[in-house]
Write a protein that holds these residues in place. Structure first.
Motif, PDB file in Angstrom:
ATOM      1  N   LEU A  29      11.875  -2.078  -3.161  1.00 24.97           N
ATOM      2  CA  LEU A  29      10.826  -1.163  -3.598  1.00 24.97           C
ATOM      3  C   LEU A  29       9.696  -1.115  -2.584  1.00 24.97           C
ATOM      4  CD1 LEU A  29       9.470   0.653  -5.724  1.00 24.97           C
ATOM      5  CD2 LEU A  29       8.556  -1.432  -6.778  1.00 24.97           C
ATOM      6  N   MET A  30       9.281  -2.293  -2.109  1.00 19.18           N
ATOM      7  CA  MET A  30       8.181  -2.335  -1.155  1.00 19.18           C
ATOM      8  C   MET A  30       8.575  -1.712   0.173  1.00 19.18           C
ATOM      9  SD  MET A  30       6.799  -6.128  -2.030  1.00 19.18           S
ATOM     10  CE  MET A  30       6.101  -6.511  -3.629  1.00 19.18           C
ATOM     11  N   ALA A  31       9.789  -1.999   0.633  1.00 12.24           N
ATOM     12  CA  ALA A  31      10.248  -1.423   1.889  1.00 12.24           C
ATOM     13  C   ALA A  31      10.395   0.079   1.765  1.00 12.24           C
ATOM     14  CB  ALA A  31      11.574  -2.054   2.303  1.00 12.24           C
ATOM     15  N   GLY A  32      10.919   0.541   0.643  1.00 10.37           N
ATOM     16  CA  GLY A  32      11.098   1.973   0.441  1.00 10.37           C
ATOM     17  C   GLY A  32       9.794   2.727   0.411  1.00 10.37           C
ATOM     18  N   GLY A  33       8.721   2.043   0.023  1.00  6.68           N
ATOM     19  CA  GLY A  33       7.416   2.681   0.022  1.00  6.68           C
ATOM     20  C   GLY A  33       6.799   2.759   1.397  1.00  6.68           C
ATOM     21  N   GLY A  34       7.437   2.192   2.413  1.00  2.94           N
ATOM     22  CA  GLY A  34       6.956   2.307   3.781  1.00  2.94           C
ATOM     23  C   GLY A  34       5.984   1.225   4.208  1.00  2.94           C
ATOM     24  N   ILE A  35       5.621   0.298   3.320  1.00  6.70           N
ATOM     25  CA  ILE A  35       4.695  -0.772   3.688  1.00  6.70           C
ATOM     26  C   ILE A  35       5.518  -2.044   3.835  1.00  6.70           C
ATOM     27  CG2 ILE A  35       2.562  -1.985   3.132  1.00  6.70           C
ATOM     28  CD1 ILE A  35       2.115   0.955   3.500  1.00  6.70           C
ATOM     29  N   LYS A  36       6.125  -2.210   4.992  1.00  2.03           N
ATOM     30  CA  LYS A  36       6.962  -3.388   5.192  1.00  2.03           C
ATOM     31  C   LYS A  36       6.146  -4.675   5.124  1.00  2.03           C
ATOM     32  CE  LYS A  36       8.805  -1.541   8.934  1.00  2.03           C
ATOM     33  NZ  LYS A  36       9.598  -1.434  10.168  1.00  2.03           N
ATOM     34  N   GLY A  37       4.881  -4.590   5.446  1.00  5.94           N
ATOM     35  CA  GLY A  37       4.032  -5.766   5.386  1.00  5.94           C
ATOM     36  C   GLY A  37       3.834  -6.325   3.994  1.00  5.94           C
ATOM     37  N   CYS A  64      -8.558  -3.082   9.697  1.00  8.29           N
ATOM     38  CA  CYS A  64      -8.208  -1.959   8.838  1.00  8.29           C
ATOM     39  C   CYS A  64      -6.697  -1.782   8.860  1.00  8.29           C
ATOM     40  CB  CYS A  64      -8.927  -0.672   9.227  1.00  8.29           C
ATOM     41  SG  CYS A  64      -8.197   0.259  10.575  1.00  8.29           S
ATOM     42  N   LEU A  65      -6.175  -1.416   7.720  1.00  7.15           N
ATOM     43  CA  LEU A  65      -4.765  -1.075   7.586  1.00  7.15           C
ATOM     44  C   LEU A  65      -4.640   0.439   7.626  1.00  7.15           C
ATOM     45  CD1 LEU A  65      -3.661  -3.455   4.693  1.00  7.15           C
ATOM     46  CD2 LEU A  65      -2.753  -3.455   7.023  1.00  7.15           C
ATOM     47  N   VAL A  66      -3.878   0.961   8.582  1.00  5.74           N
ATOM     48  CA  VAL A  66      -3.574   2.394   8.612  1.00  5.74           C
ATOM     49  C   VAL A  66      -2.343   2.588   7.750  1.00  5.74           C
ATOM     50  CG1 VAL A  66      -3.039   4.381  10.037  1.00  5.74           C
ATOM     51  CG2 VAL A  66      -4.536   2.588  10.925  1.00  5.74           C
ATOM     52  N   VAL A  67      -2.511   3.286   6.628  1.00  2.34           N
ATOM     53  CA  VAL A  67      -1.468   3.374   5.610  1.00  2.34           C
ATOM     54  C   VAL A  67      -1.158   4.839   5.295  1.00  2.34           C
ATOM     55  CG1 VAL A  67      -2.098   1.167   4.561  1.00  2.34           C
ATOM     56  CG2 VAL A  67      -3.173   3.271   3.735  1.00  2.34           C
ATOM     57  N   PRO A  68       0.012   5.112   4.694  1.00  2.77           N
ATOM     58  CA  PRO A  68       0.310   6.460   4.227  1.00  2.77           C
ATOM     59  C   PRO A  68      -0.504   6.775   2.980  1.00  2.77           C
ATOM     60  CG  PRO A  68       2.082   4.972   3.617  1.00  2.77           C
ATOM     61  CD  PRO A  68       1.141   4.186   4.479  1.00  2.77           C
ATOM     62  N   PRO A  69      -0.549   8.047   2.571  1.00  6.46           N
ATOM     63  CA  PRO A  69      -1.358   8.404   1.392  1.00  6.46           C
ATOM     64  C   PRO A  69      -0.970   7.632   0.132  1.00  6.46           C
ATOM     65  CG  PRO A  69      -0.769  10.373   2.617  1.00  6.46           C
ATOM     66  CD  PRO A  69       0.004   9.245   3.245  1.00  6.46           C
ATOM     67  N   ALA A  70       0.326   7.385  -0.068  1.00  7.95           N
ATOM     68  CA  ALA A  70       0.778   6.659  -1.251  1.00  7.95           C
ATOM     69  C   ALA A  70       0.926   5.188  -0.899  1.00  7.95           C
ATOM     70  CB  ALA A  70       2.102   7.233  -1.755  1.00  7.95           C
ATOM     71  N   ALA A  71      -0.171   4.463  -1.006  1.00  7.99           N
ATOM     72  CA  ALA A  71      -0.165   3.043  -0.642  1.00  7.99           C
ATOM     73  C   ALA A  71      -0.802   2.215  -1.748  1.00  7.99           C
ATOM     74  CB  ALA A  71      -0.906   2.838   0.669  1.00  7.99           C
ATOM     75  N   GLU A  72      -0.473   2.570  -2.997  1.00  3.68           N
ATOM     76  CA  GLU A  72      -1.114   1.921  -4.134  1.00  3.68           C
ATOM     77  C   GLU A  72      -0.825   0.430  -4.201  1.00  3.68           C
ATOM     78  OE1 GLU A  72       0.575   4.717  -4.318  1.00  3.68           O
ATOM     79  OE2 GLU A  72      -0.850   6.242  -5.013  1.00  3.68           O
ATOM     80  N   ALA A  73       0.397   0.035  -3.823  1.00  4.03           N
ATOM     81  CA  ALA A  73       0.765  -1.380  -3.951  1.00  4.03           C
ATOM     82  C   ALA A  73      -0.105  -2.259  -3.066  1.00  4.03           C
ATOM     83  CB  ALA A  73       2.241  -1.568  -3.612  1.00  4.03           C
ATOM     84  N   VAL A  74      -0.302  -1.841  -1.824  1.00  5.21           N
ATOM     85  CA  VAL A  74      -1.099  -2.677  -0.917  1.00  5.21           C
ATOM     86  C   VAL A  74      -2.572  -2.641  -1.298  1.00  5.21           C
ATOM     87  CG1 VAL A  74      -1.382  -0.874   0.844  1.00  5.21           C
ATOM     88  CG2 VAL A  74      -1.506  -3.262   1.511  1.00  5.21           C
ATOM     89  N   ARG A  75      -3.081  -1.494  -1.714  1.00  6.79           N
ATOM     90  CA  ARG A  75      -4.483  -1.424  -2.143  1.00  6.79           C
ATOM     91  C   ARG A  75      -4.714  -2.302  -3.372  1.00  6.79           C
ATOM     92  NH1 ARG A  75      -7.641   2.788  -0.069  1.00  6.79           N
ATOM     93  NH2 ARG A  75      -6.519   4.380   1.123  1.00  6.79           N
ATOM     94  N   ALA A  76      -3.793  -2.220  -4.330  1.00  5.45           N
ATOM     95  CA  ALA A  76      -3.940  -2.999  -5.560  1.00  5.45           C
ATOM     96  C   ALA A  76      -3.885  -4.494  -5.268  1.00  5.45           C
ATOM     97  CB  ALA A  76      -2.853  -2.609  -6.560  1.00  5.45           C
ATOM     98  N   HIS A  77      -2.996  -4.887  -4.372  1.00  4.67           N
ATOM     99  CA  HIS A  77      -2.877  -6.307  -4.063  1.00  4.67           C
ATOM    100  C   HIS A  77      -4.170  -6.844  -3.478  1.00  4.67           C
ATOM    101  CE1 HIS A  77      -1.214 -10.128  -2.687  1.00  4.67           C
ATOM    102  NE2 HIS A  77      -1.850  -9.909  -1.550  1.00  4.67           N
ATOM    103  N   TYR A  78      -4.744  -6.124  -2.508  1.00  3.50           N
ATOM    104  CA  TYR A  78      -5.942  -6.660  -1.853  1.00  3.50           C
ATOM    105  C   TYR A  78      -7.217  -6.404  -2.650  1.00  3.50           C
ATOM    106  CZ  TYR A  78      -3.084  -8.226   1.923  1.00  3.50           C
ATOM    107  OH  TYR A  78      -2.138  -8.907   2.639  1.00  3.50           O
ATOM    108  N   ALA A  79      -7.158  -5.513  -3.646  1.00  2.32           N
ATOM    109  CA  ALA A  79      -8.273  -5.423  -4.595  1.00  2.32           C
ATOM    110  C   ALA A  79      -8.273  -6.640  -5.506  1.00  2.32           C
ATOM    111  CB  ALA A  79      -8.167  -4.140  -5.415  1.00  2.32           C
ATOM    112  N   ALA A  80      -7.074  -7.086  -5.896  1.00  9.18           N
ATOM    113  CA  ALA A  80      -6.959  -8.254  -6.772  1.00  9.18           C
ATOM    114  C   ALA A  80      -7.090  -9.567  -6.007  1.00  9.18           C
ATOM    115  CB  ALA A  80      -5.619  -8.221  -7.503  1.00  9.18           C
ATOM    116  N   HIS A  81      -6.710  -9.537  -4.710  1.00 14.67           N
ATOM    117  CA  HIS A  81      -6.738 -10.756  -3.890  1.00 14.67           C
ATOM    118  C   HIS A  81      -7.447 -10.457  -2.565  1.00 14.67           C
ATOM    119  CE1 HIS A  81      -3.745 -12.372  -6.678  1.00 14.67           C
ATOM    120  NE2 HIS A  81      -3.084 -11.245  -6.532  1.00 14.67           N
ATOM    121  N   PRO A  82      -8.747 -10.218  -2.588  1.00 14.64           N
ATOM    122  CA  PRO A  82      -9.449  -9.859  -1.344  1.00 14.64           C
ATOM    123  C   PRO A  82      -9.429 -11.010  -0.345  1.00 14.64           C
ATOM    124  CG  PRO A  82     -11.011 -10.275  -3.117  1.00 14.64           C
ATOM    125  CD  PRO A  82      -9.661 -10.270  -3.749  1.00 14.64           C
ATOM    126  N   PRO A  83      -9.253 -10.699   0.930  1.00 18.53           N
ATOM    127  CA  PRO A  83      -9.277 -11.756   1.950  1.00 18.53           C
ATOM    128  C   PRO A  83     -10.612 -12.494   1.960  1.00 18.53           C
ATOM    129  CG  PRO A  83      -8.384  -9.716   2.844  1.00 18.53           C
ATOM    130  CD  PRO A  83      -8.958  -9.381   1.506  1.00 18.53           C
TER     131      PRO A  83
END
Length: 267
Positions: A29-37, A64-83
């Motif tokens: 699912l994560m790979a298919g969304g284009g955010i391999k990281g 900064c992470l340069v991401v595609p428009p649909a990058a909810e998974a990565v945004r949600a993760h770092y909103a919940a777990h900020p560096p």
């Protein structure tokens, strides 16, 4: 200092079926969304946590992470777990037009300051990141093919998938040959390879804006750098014998996850 992490690509290689190298459903699912990281390591931490941790260790304070428009998974993760050690921002690349286009997308965020550029699917050694942070000049790391094969997870036959560097005797970049399929194996084994790890200043942005599409139809950062070199820009090459963990293909996932399972990641 700032760093731009390129995470807006299509991820087409990761999405291809490779016999015996299937991902589990969460990873697929994560790979298919284009955010391999966002692919997790053996303890469930995303690959990007290790990248951010390495950047912080090297002295980077903002990324900064340069991401595609649909990058909810990565945004949600770092909103919940900020560096804790690095300030993280997001820049949207509207279309996956290539790595040069991603640098242009991040131009407002870099704000004319020097910055590093790196891939979201490579984990670079801290010594390489630190060398660029302290370089004080535009440049890149030239990895020896021997080091990539011996100390990373890149087999010898895959080295030709990256750009081969031409460097003068003083360590200045003369040019890059992207995916040098026609280079003899012995020459490739002795050469220096770009793993897309750069230090730039603001002058690279214009080259990225004006570069023509490659034969693959993308606006590619190595071509923009070659264009800048042709017009007098100077990039210093740091030669390094070291490995890079590469997460380009499905077959890389299990080995990379196992390698990272015992590593500390504190972004």
């Amino acid at each position: 200092m700032r760093a731009v992490i390129l995470a807006g690509g299509r991820g087409t290689r990761m999405q291809r079926d490779e016999p015996g190298a299937m991902l589990d459903p969460a990873q697929a699912l994560m790979a298919g969304g284009g955010i391999k990281g966002m692919i997790p390591d053996g303890r469930g931490r995303p690959f990007l946590d290790h990248i951010l941790s390495g950047l912080a260790d090297a002295g980077i304070t903002e990324a900064c992470l340069v991401v595609p428009p649909a990058a909810e998974a990565v945004r949600a993760h770092y909103a919940a777990h900020p560096p804790a050690r690095i300030r993280l921002a997001f820049v949207v690349q509207a279309m996956p037009r290539g790595t040069a286009d991603a640098v242009v997308a991040a131009a407002a965020w870099t704000a004319g300051e020097p910055f590093l550029v790196l891939n979201a699917d490579n984990l670079y050694p801290m010594v390489a990141l630190r060398a660029l942070v302290t370089l004080g000049h535009p440049g890149l790391v030239g990895f020896t093919a021997e080091g990539l094969v011996a100390d990373g997870n890149i087999p010898a036959e895959r080295v030709a998938a990256f750009a081969l560097l031409r460097v003068d005797a003083s360590g200045v970049l003369l040019g890059l040959e992207e995916k040098p399929a026609d280079v003899p194996a012995d020459q490739l084994a002795r050469g220096l390879v770009s793993m897309n790890l750069w230090r730039f200043d603001a002058t690279i942005v214009e080259a990225c804006r004006t570069v023509l599409p490659s034969v693959r139809g993308e606006l590619e950062l190595p071509l923009a750098v070659g264009q800048a070199v042709a017009t007098g820009a100077v990039f210093r090459v740091i030669t390094l014998r070291a490995g890079v963990l590469d997460l380009s293909h499905r077959g890389d996932v299990a080995a990379v996850a196992a390698h990272l399972a015992t590593r500390t990641a504190i972004p």
